[in-house]
Design a protein around this motif. Structure first.
Motif, PDB file in Angstrom:
ATOM      1  N   VAL A 182       2.068  14.592  -6.604  1.00 28.79           N
ATOM      2  CA  VAL A 182       3.093  15.402  -5.934  1.00 28.79           C
ATOM      3  C   VAL A 182       4.013  14.503  -5.116  1.00 28.79           C
ATOM      4  O   VAL A 182       5.226  14.508  -5.315  1.00 28.79           O
ATOM      5  CB  VAL A 182       2.461  16.478  -5.022  1.00 28.79           C
ATOM      6  N   THR A 183       3.447  13.733  -4.186  1.00 27.01           N
ATOM      7  CA  THR A 183       4.269  12.857  -3.348  1.00 27.01           C
ATOM      8  C   THR A 183       3.684  11.444  -3.278  1.00 27.01           C
ATOM      9  O   THR A 183       2.471  11.257  -3.301  1.00 27.01           O
ATOM     10  CB  THR A 183       4.363  13.391  -1.893  1.00 27.01           C
ATOM     11  N   ILE A 184       4.602  10.492  -3.209  1.00 28.23           N
ATOM     12  CA  ILE A 184       4.257   9.077  -3.083  1.00 28.23           C
ATOM     13  C   ILE A 184       4.871   8.576  -1.783  1.00 28.23           C
ATOM     14  O   ILE A 184       6.087   8.683  -1.599  1.00 28.23           O
ATOM     15  CB  ILE A 184       4.838   8.262  -4.265  1.00 28.23           C
ATOM     16  N   VAL A 185       4.036   8.061  -0.893  1.00 28.82           N
ATOM     17  CA  VAL A 185       4.528   7.604   0.404  1.00 28.82           C
ATOM     18  C   VAL A 185       4.212   6.126   0.586  1.00 28.82           C
ATOM     19  O   VAL A 185       3.043   5.762   0.728  1.00 28.82           O
ATOM     20  CB  VAL A 185       3.884   8.415   1.554  1.00 28.82           C
ATOM     21  N   PRO A 186       5.257   5.246   0.537  1.00 29.31           N
ATOM     22  CA  PRO A 186       5.004   3.826   0.806  1.00 29.31           C
ATOM     23  C   PRO A 186       4.608   3.651   2.271  1.00 29.31           C
ATOM     24  O   PRO A 186       5.146   4.325   3.145  1.00 29.31           O
ATOM     25  CB  PRO A 186       6.357   3.152   0.538  1.00 29.31           C
ATOM     26  N   LYS A 187       3.670   2.732   2.498  1.00 33.07           N
ATOM     27  CA  LYS A 187       3.170   2.509   3.875  1.00 33.07           C
ATOM     28  C   LYS A 187       4.016   1.468   4.588  1.00 33.07           C
ATOM     29  O   LYS A 187       4.385   0.452   3.994  1.00 33.07           O
ATOM     30  CB  LYS A 187       1.704   2.050   3.820  1.00 33.07           C
ATOM     31  N   ARG A 202       0.831  -1.201   0.000  1.00 30.37           N
ATOM     32  CA  ARG A 202       0.000   0.000   0.000  1.00 30.37           C
ATOM     33  C   ARG A 202       0.869   1.257   0.000  1.00 30.37           C
ATOM     34  O   ARG A 202       1.890   1.334   0.674  1.00 30.37           O
ATOM     35  CB  ARG A 202      -0.964   0.000   1.192  1.00 30.37           C
ATOM     36  N   ILE A 203       0.467   2.241  -0.809  1.00 29.17           N
ATOM     37  CA  ILE A 203       1.135   3.534  -0.834  1.00 29.17           C
ATOM     38  C   ILE A 203       0.067   4.604  -0.680  1.00 29.17           C
ATOM     39  O   ILE A 203      -1.116   4.374  -0.935  1.00 29.17           O
ATOM     40  CB  ILE A 203       1.896   3.778  -2.160  1.00 29.17           C
TER      41      ILE A 203
END
Lengths: 71, 71, 71, 71, 71, 71, 71
Positions: D66-71, D15-16
């Motif tokens: 804008v931003t991709i955040v891996p969980k 999940r991201i």
């Protein structure tokens, strides 16, 4: 088929009116253009919110142009 | 599969309506286009906030077009 | 891995819904696309601020699309 | 050095969460991407102004991220 | 002369702060980048209107970055 | 003729001031640049709405720069 | 036909006025340009909301320029 650049070619030395992205309208004699649809107008008049201003020769960056209407 | 440019080809000499990025709508007869989806319309009518204006021939920069709807 | 264009390929002739940059939503049957993610929809319905409008066939410029959701 | 695309590769099937240019947030399982950072998410949930909506599979145009955040 | 990408190279594994186009500020450890100035940060903290949020690992699209300040 | 990149070359190790698209002004010593007009400044000071902030070294994405004024 | 870059060439060492995307107007002596229409002005004066400011030499990113008017 009429290619967009053909319309510009046929409009050379004729008056065209332009709508720009920033809401200004320009009207002038088209005297030149390039492949990016950058344009050169002469005897140009700018209209913004009902006010008209004479600008003479104008070079226009193509990416600011929305519509070109030959007169 | 129907390529986007195929739809334009099939719409040549037919009326299409366009929604532009700046909120204006145009309707006119498609008489030409290029690979960048720059378009040439004839007998064009512009609608903005319920007001209609006849524009005749119009060259449209493709990057200002959101949707193209063949009539 | 599922390439983005694979999802479009698998969605051919199925309904997808789109969110556009200008806040409009479109739903229609995907009948074509190209490498720039320009799309062709049929039986398209547009929704904006709770109002629905039938558009029929629509060509969409890919750079106006934010999200594509297969139904 | 960790290339941006490496992070996407390592995040496959995880999940991201994404922040989009239009202020929406998406969270989902990353199942694919391409060189333009176009993304494919599954089991996607959209959040906007505190409201959550389930979207399922989503194709995202990379230029809206804008931003991709891996969980 | 110090090329912009040289500054990124020297900043690897050091903390940098970023100002994004949408007004958000990010601070984190730079662990990677590519030629488009897409960036990978770790231990990232986001600040917006005086509020701080921990984000962990973040992939940033370069075209959303205005300024990069090594700490 | 003075090419734009020539002005940057001559300004190396001298102070320049920049106007950014988001309304911020930066002033600093130019220590590097690349062909995209990405810039590296040192001893940088940012001004926004009359407030000044010291930033030190700054990497600037060229597409956010409107004007560059050598001091 | 007058190519847009021809107008710039003929305007070298003459005063031109510019309208920028952010609403500012600049007037100065054109001393250089490149193929992207990045410009170098000298003895430049900026006007914004009726206020004039002397800027001296200015490098301008072409993608911020809407219109170029030779004086």
């Amino acid at each position: 088929m009429v290619l967009p650049l053909n319309v510009l070619e046929k409009s050379l030395n004729k008056r065209i009116s332009l709508m720009l992205k920033d809401g200004r309208s320009l009207e002038g004699k088209l005297v030149g253009y390039d492949d990016f649809m950058n344009l050169v107008l002469e005897e140009t008049e700018e209209t913004k919110e009902e006010q008209m201003k004479k600008l003479g020769t104008v070079v226009l960056r193509g990416n600011n142009v929305v519509t070109i209407v030959p007169k």
